[in-house]
Design a protein around this motif. Sequence first.
Motif, PDB file in Angstrom:
ATOM      1  N   ASN A   1       0.830  -1.208   0.000  1.00 19.33           N
ATOM      2  CA  ASN A   1       0.000   0.000   0.000  1.00 19.33           C
ATOM      3  C   ASN A   1       0.864   1.258   0.000  1.00 19.33           C
ATOM      4  OD1 ASN A   1      -2.295   1.555   0.052  1.00 19.33           O
ATOM      5  ND2 ASN A   1      -2.699   1.250   2.216  1.00 19.33           N
TER       6      ASN A   1
ATOM      7  N   LYS B   1       4.016   1.428  -1.053  1.00 15.96           N
ATOM      8  CA  LYS B   1       4.704   1.488  -2.344  1.00 15.96           C
ATOM      9  C   LYS B   1       3.792   2.031  -3.434  1.00 15.96           C
ATOM     10  CE  LYS B   1       8.439  -1.747  -2.924  1.00 15.96           C
ATOM     11  NZ  LYS B   1       8.897  -3.004  -3.492  1.00 15.96           N
ATOM     12  N   GLU B   2       2.558   1.557  -3.443  1.00 15.68           N
ATOM     13  CA  GLU B   2       1.607   2.030  -4.451  1.00 15.68           C
ATOM     14  C   GLU B   2       1.382   3.535  -4.307  1.00 15.68           C
ATOM     15  OE1 GLU B   2      -2.901   1.287  -6.148  1.00 15.68           O
ATOM     16  OE2 GLU B   2      -2.303   0.305  -4.295  1.00 15.68           O
ATOM     17  N   ALA B   3       1.191   3.992  -3.089  1.00 14.42           N
ATOM     18  CA  ALA B   3       0.974   5.420  -2.852  1.00 14.42           C
ATOM     19  C   ALA B   3       2.197   6.241  -3.271  1.00 14.42           C
ATOM     20  CB  ALA B   3       0.649   5.669  -1.385  1.00 14.42           C
TER      21      ALA B   3
ATOM     22  N   GLY C   1       4.423   5.407  -5.499  1.00 17.59           N
ATOM     23  CA  GLY C   1       4.491   5.367  -6.958  1.00 17.59           C
ATOM     24  C   GLY C   1       3.543   6.358  -7.596  1.00 17.59           C
ATOM     25  N   LYS C   2       2.342   6.433  -7.050  1.00 12.97           N
ATOM     26  CA  LYS C   2       1.378   7.404  -7.568  1.00 12.97           C
ATOM     27  C   LYS C   2       1.856   8.828  -7.323  1.00 12.97           C
ATOM     28  CE  LYS C   2      -2.840   4.636  -7.231  1.00 12.97           C
ATOM     29  NZ  LYS C   2      -4.132   4.478  -6.548  1.00 12.97           N
ATOM     30  N   LEU C   3       2.443   9.060  -6.170  1.00  5.73           N
ATOM     31  CA  LEU C   3       2.890  10.404  -5.801  1.00  5.73           C
ATOM     32  C   LEU C   3       3.987  10.917  -6.733  1.00  5.73           C
ATOM     33  CD1 LEU C   3       2.620  12.691  -3.685  1.00  5.73           C
ATOM     34  CD2 LEU C   3       4.440  11.560  -2.405  1.00  5.73           C
TER      35      LEU C   3
ATOM     36  N   GLY D   1       4.691   9.542  -9.684  1.00  6.90           N
ATOM     37  CA  GLY D   1       4.366   9.243 -11.077  1.00  6.90           C
ATOM     38  C   GLY D   1       5.140   8.068 -11.649  1.00  6.90           C
ATOM     39  N   ASN D   2       5.520   7.133 -10.790  1.00  3.44           N
ATOM     40  CA  ASN D   2       6.283   5.959 -11.214  1.00  3.44           C
ATOM     41  C   ASN D   2       5.329   4.770 -11.333  1.00  3.44           C
ATOM     42  OD1 ASN D   2       7.952   3.667 -11.355  1.00  3.44           O
ATOM     43  ND2 ASN D   2       9.551   4.633 -10.130  1.00  3.44           N
ATOM     44  N   GLU D   3       4.967   4.422 -12.564  1.00  2.90           N
ATOM     45  CA  GLU D   3       3.994   3.344 -12.788  1.00  2.90           C
ATOM     46  C   GLU D   3       4.533   1.982 -12.338  1.00  2.90           C
ATOM     47  OE1 GLU D   3       0.477   1.763 -13.358  1.00  2.90           O
ATOM     48  OE2 GLU D   3       0.851   3.900 -13.637  1.00  2.90           O
TER      49      GLU D   3
ATOM     50  N   THR E   1       4.141   1.733  -8.639  1.00  2.00           N
ATOM     51  CA  THR E   1       2.714   1.556  -8.355  1.00  2.00           C
ATOM     52  C   THR E   1       2.304   0.103  -8.579  1.00  2.00           C
ATOM     53  OG1 THR E   1       2.291   3.839  -9.005  1.00  2.00           O
ATOM     54  CG2 THR E   1       0.400   2.371  -8.933  1.00  2.00           C
TER      55      THR E   1
ATOM     56  N   ARG F   1       0.914  -2.762  -5.916  1.00  2.00           N
ATOM     57  CA  ARG F   1      -0.331  -3.541  -6.078  1.00  2.00           C
ATOM     58  C   ARG F   1      -0.053  -5.036  -5.981  1.00  2.00           C
ATOM     59  NH1 ARG F   1      -2.141   0.004 -11.068  1.00  2.00           N
ATOM     60  NH2 ARG F   1      -3.031   1.761  -9.945  1.00  2.00           N
TER      61      ARG F   1
END
Length: 64
Positions: A16, A18-20, A22-24, A26-28, A31, A35
């Motif tokens: 969770n 890591k996903e956040a 990545g979104k912050l 902009g690293n897909e 993200t 997941r």
Amino acid sequence: MNKDQVKGRVEAAKGNVKEAAGKLVGNERLTAEGRAEQAAGKVQSTVGDVKNDVGNAIKKAIDR
């Protein structure tokens, strides 16, 4: 709580974060890794839940 439940919940929490992150930034890829870790953590946690339920059912059957 057994070790699979704990490890699974920790893994899901790490995913969770890591996903956040990545979104912050902009690293897909980050993200997607987050997941995947969340999914793996949920599976491991569920395995632990099932082990716990089976153990409780066996204890109840023996106590009868």
